[in-house]
Design an enzyme around this catalytic site. Structure first.
Site, PDB file in Angstrom:
ATOM      1  N   TYR A  47       0.973  -1.148  -0.004  1.00  0.00           N
ATOM      2  CA  TYR A  47       0.113  -0.046   0.039  1.00  0.00           C
ATOM      3  C   TYR A  47       0.926   1.091   0.140  1.00  0.00           C
ATOM      4  O   TYR A  47       0.429   2.503  -0.171  1.00  0.00           O
ATOM      5  CB  TYR A  47      -0.836   0.132   1.114  1.00  0.00           C
ATOM      6  CG  TYR A  47      -2.126  -0.981   1.109  1.00  0.00           C
ATOM      7  CD1 TYR A  47      -2.205  -1.760   0.030  1.00  0.00           C
ATOM      8  CD2 TYR A  47      -2.878  -1.332   2.319  1.00  0.00           C
ATOM      9  CE1 TYR A  47      -3.095  -2.803   0.033  1.00  0.00           C
ATOM     10  CE2 TYR A  47      -3.832  -2.146   2.401  1.00  0.00           C
ATOM     11  CZ  TYR A  47      -3.942  -2.916   1.175  1.00  0.00           C
ATOM     12  OH  TYR A  47      -4.881  -3.954   1.070  1.00  0.00           O
TER      13      TYR A  47
ATOM     14  N   LYS B  42       4.444 -15.101   2.384  1.00  0.00           N
ATOM     15  CA  LYS B  42       4.252 -15.677   1.035  1.00  0.00           C
ATOM     16  C   LYS B  42       5.419 -16.113   0.555  1.00  0.00           C
ATOM     17  O   LYS B  42       5.977 -15.502  -0.445  1.00  0.00           O
ATOM     18  CB  LYS B  42       3.354 -14.875   0.191  1.00  0.00           C
ATOM     19  CG  LYS B  42       2.669 -15.743  -1.052  1.00  0.00           C
ATOM     20  CD  LYS B  42       1.574 -16.766  -0.998  1.00  0.00           C
ATOM     21  CE  LYS B  42       1.539 -17.320  -2.277  1.00  0.00           C
ATOM     22  NZ  LYS B  42       0.723 -18.529  -1.990  1.00  0.00           N
TER      23      LYS B  42
ATOM     24  N   ASP C  11      -2.212 -17.616   2.175  1.00  0.00           N
ATOM     25  CA  ASP C  11      -3.212 -18.716   1.596  1.00  0.00           C
ATOM     26  C   ASP C  11      -3.749 -19.776   2.605  1.00  0.00           C
ATOM     27  O   ASP C  11      -4.958 -19.962   2.650  1.00  0.00           O
ATOM     28  CB  ASP C  11      -3.079 -19.234   0.063  1.00  0.00           C
ATOM     29  CG  ASP C  11      -1.436 -19.765   0.217  1.00  0.00           C
ATOM     30  OD1 ASP C  11      -0.938 -19.687   0.849  1.00  0.00           O
ATOM     31  OD2 ASP C  11      -1.506 -20.404  -1.110  1.00  0.00           O
TER      32      ASP C  11
ATOM     33  N   ASP D 266      -4.838  -6.666   6.346  1.00  0.00           N
ATOM     34  CA  ASP D 266      -6.025  -6.036   5.786  1.00  0.00           C
ATOM     35  C   ASP D 266      -7.032  -7.099   5.277  1.00  0.00           C
ATOM     36  O   ASP D 266      -8.286  -7.060   5.918  1.00  0.00           O
ATOM     37  CB  ASP D 266      -5.852  -5.181   4.532  1.00  0.00           C
ATOM     38  CG  ASP D 266      -6.913  -4.091   4.238  1.00  0.00           C
ATOM     39  OD1 ASP D 266      -7.676  -4.094   5.097  1.00  0.00           O
ATOM     40  OD2 ASP D 266      -6.658  -3.577   3.240  1.00  0.00           O
TER      41      ASP D 266
ATOM     42  N   ASP E 155     -10.181  -8.648   8.069  1.00  0.00           N
ATOM     43  CA  ASP E 155     -11.882  -8.548   7.769  1.00  0.00           C
ATOM     44  C   ASP E 155     -12.299 -10.067   7.753  1.00  0.00           C
ATOM     45  O   ASP E 155     -13.372 -10.068   8.105  1.00  0.00           O
ATOM     46  CB  ASP E 155     -11.726  -8.017   6.435  1.00  0.00           C
ATOM     47  CG  ASP E 155     -12.116  -6.467   6.495  1.00  0.00           C
ATOM     48  OD1 ASP E 155     -11.784  -5.888   7.656  1.00  0.00           O
ATOM     49  OD2 ASP E 155     -12.843  -5.885   5.728  1.00  0.00           O
TER      50      ASP E 155
END
Ligand code: NAD
Length: 373
Positions: A144, A201, A234, A258, A262
């Site tokens: 970001y 990852k 994942d 993020d 959620d």
């Protein structure tokens, strides 16, 4: 000398002022019970700040925030200020601006299931048993904040092979950024159940491989007493709905955090129950995870519990008042166990006479907090 804690209160927009009023009530009670004076200064942020000053983050607000021991924000935004005109100010700029100005690099989101609300979740009761985790999200680096751009007339970039547009975003992390967020996670784990899942990852991304190296180096040097597990993002997305109780602390980069936070928020069944803390090197900021809920603003029916849970985090992380924080958490737990609900968390079993509004819910928690122990 009296123990004084200075709090910059930002009620904001929509249901913000309604839930902020409940936090004020609660802080008065905690102050009396604990012998602490909470000195509250209200300041403008978001839409209300645009209306009154033209800026979503006025200089005075930033000065108040920097000067305070902690910042408590309710919620900002609403359709009144929605605009696609880049030249006009937007409430969210106030929120991003204050996070940036205070250097808040760590976002902490506890996800704890209240027993009484198990049936409000979309998962089965058996899968939810014992869910109590803390997601530590890196907030000022990664995808970001890395370099991003569009390029036009790039050879072969359009579908028919002719020149077209491309866009890119880059994920950048320094060792220092990784180490400071990992430290927050290890320290938090020490105060909890002593387990950290570092989520990355690393099978694909170089920034993740550096992430893993730095986290392990810090662990070996200073946090050998904390259990450290690596998990690919994942897999974490899957494990969060398969067996969420396995997690104590999750630490991860900005975008992964993020998305995962959620996802995890749905475990508790309602946005009205989730609080967050954003920590940096200076003043920390505490806020509910939900927005300004313009659809129910002004009706006195908003759930104030995420705001009150934000106060709990503030007591813990900014004021070191862990015992008071525990008592507040227990008061909320008891209130729910007795069947009291705001409309958003009411279900088919809720007695109509136990469905209450914002202010009554705040009063109930304060009463239980004051109850003789
Ligand atoms: P929202 O979280 O405000 O509302 C989503 C839904 O949840 C609504 O139906 C709302 O009524 C309900 N809800 C939220 N909080 C509740 C509470 N405490 N009690 C009962 N019900 C509650 O999200 P949205 O509708 O997408 O956004 C509304 C505005 O809030 C937008 O302007 C958005 O930009 C802003 N926003 C602000 C923040 C923040 O201040 N940190 C975060 C998210 C969205």
């Amino acid at each position: 000398m009296a123990d004084v804690k200075r709090i910059c209160l930002l009620p904001g927009d929509g249901i913000g002022p309604e839930i902020a009023a409940e936090a004020v009530k609660l802080l008065e009670a905690i102050g009396e019970l604990e012998g602490v004076t909470f000195e509250l200064t209200e300041a403008l942020l978001g839409g209300v700040a645009i209306d009154e000053t033209g800026s979503p983050l006025p200089d005075e607000t930033l000065a108040e925030a920097r000067d305070a021991d902690a910042v408590l924000l309710a919620a900002i935004g609403g359709p009144r200020w929605d605009t696609t005109d880049p030249a006009r100010p937007r409430p969210e700029q106030g929120l991003l601006g204050i996070r940036k100005a205070l250097g808040l690099y760590a976002n902490l989101r506890p996800v704890k299931l209240f027993d009484a609300l198990t049936d409000a979740s979309s998962l089965k009761r058996e899968a939810l048993e014992g869910v109590d985790m803390l997601i530590v999200r890196e907030l000022t680096g990664g995808l970001y904040f890395g370099e991003s751009a569009r390029e036009a007339d790039v050879d072969g970039a359009s579908a028919d092979g002719s020149p077209g547009m491309l866009a890119y975003d880059t994920m950048v992390y320094t060792e220092a950024e990784i180490e400071r967020i990992a430290r927050v996670a290890f320290e938090a784990a020490r105060k909890r159940r002593g387990k950290v899942h570092s989520v990355d990852k690393a099978n694909v991304l170089e920034s993740s491989r550096l992430w893993r190296e730095v986290v392990h180096r810090l662990h070996a040097a200073e946090y050998g007493d904390v259990e450290l597990l690596d998990q690919l993002v994942d897999n974490t997305a899957m494990q969060l709905v398969r067996m969420p109780a396995q997690f104590d602390v999750i630490v991860t980069e900005n975008m992964f955090g993020d998305i995962l936070s959620d996802e995890a928020s749905m475990l508790t069944g309602s946005l009205g129950m989730l609080a967050s803390a954003s920590l940096g090197d200076g003043t920390a900021l505490y806020e509910p995870s939900h927005g300004s809920a313009p659809d129910i603003a002004g009706q006195g029916i908003a759930n104030p519990l995420a705001m009150l849970l934000s106060v709990e985090l503030m007591l813990r992380y900014s004021f070191g008042m862990d015992a008071a924080a525990d008592r507040l958490a227990a008061a909320i737990e008891v209130t729910l166990a007795e069947g009291w609900r705001t409309r958003d968390i009411a279900d088919a079993w809720t007695l109509p006479q136990r469905t209450v509004g914002t202010s009554a819910m705040g009063d109930l928690v304060v009463e239980r907090l004051r109850a003789p122990r």
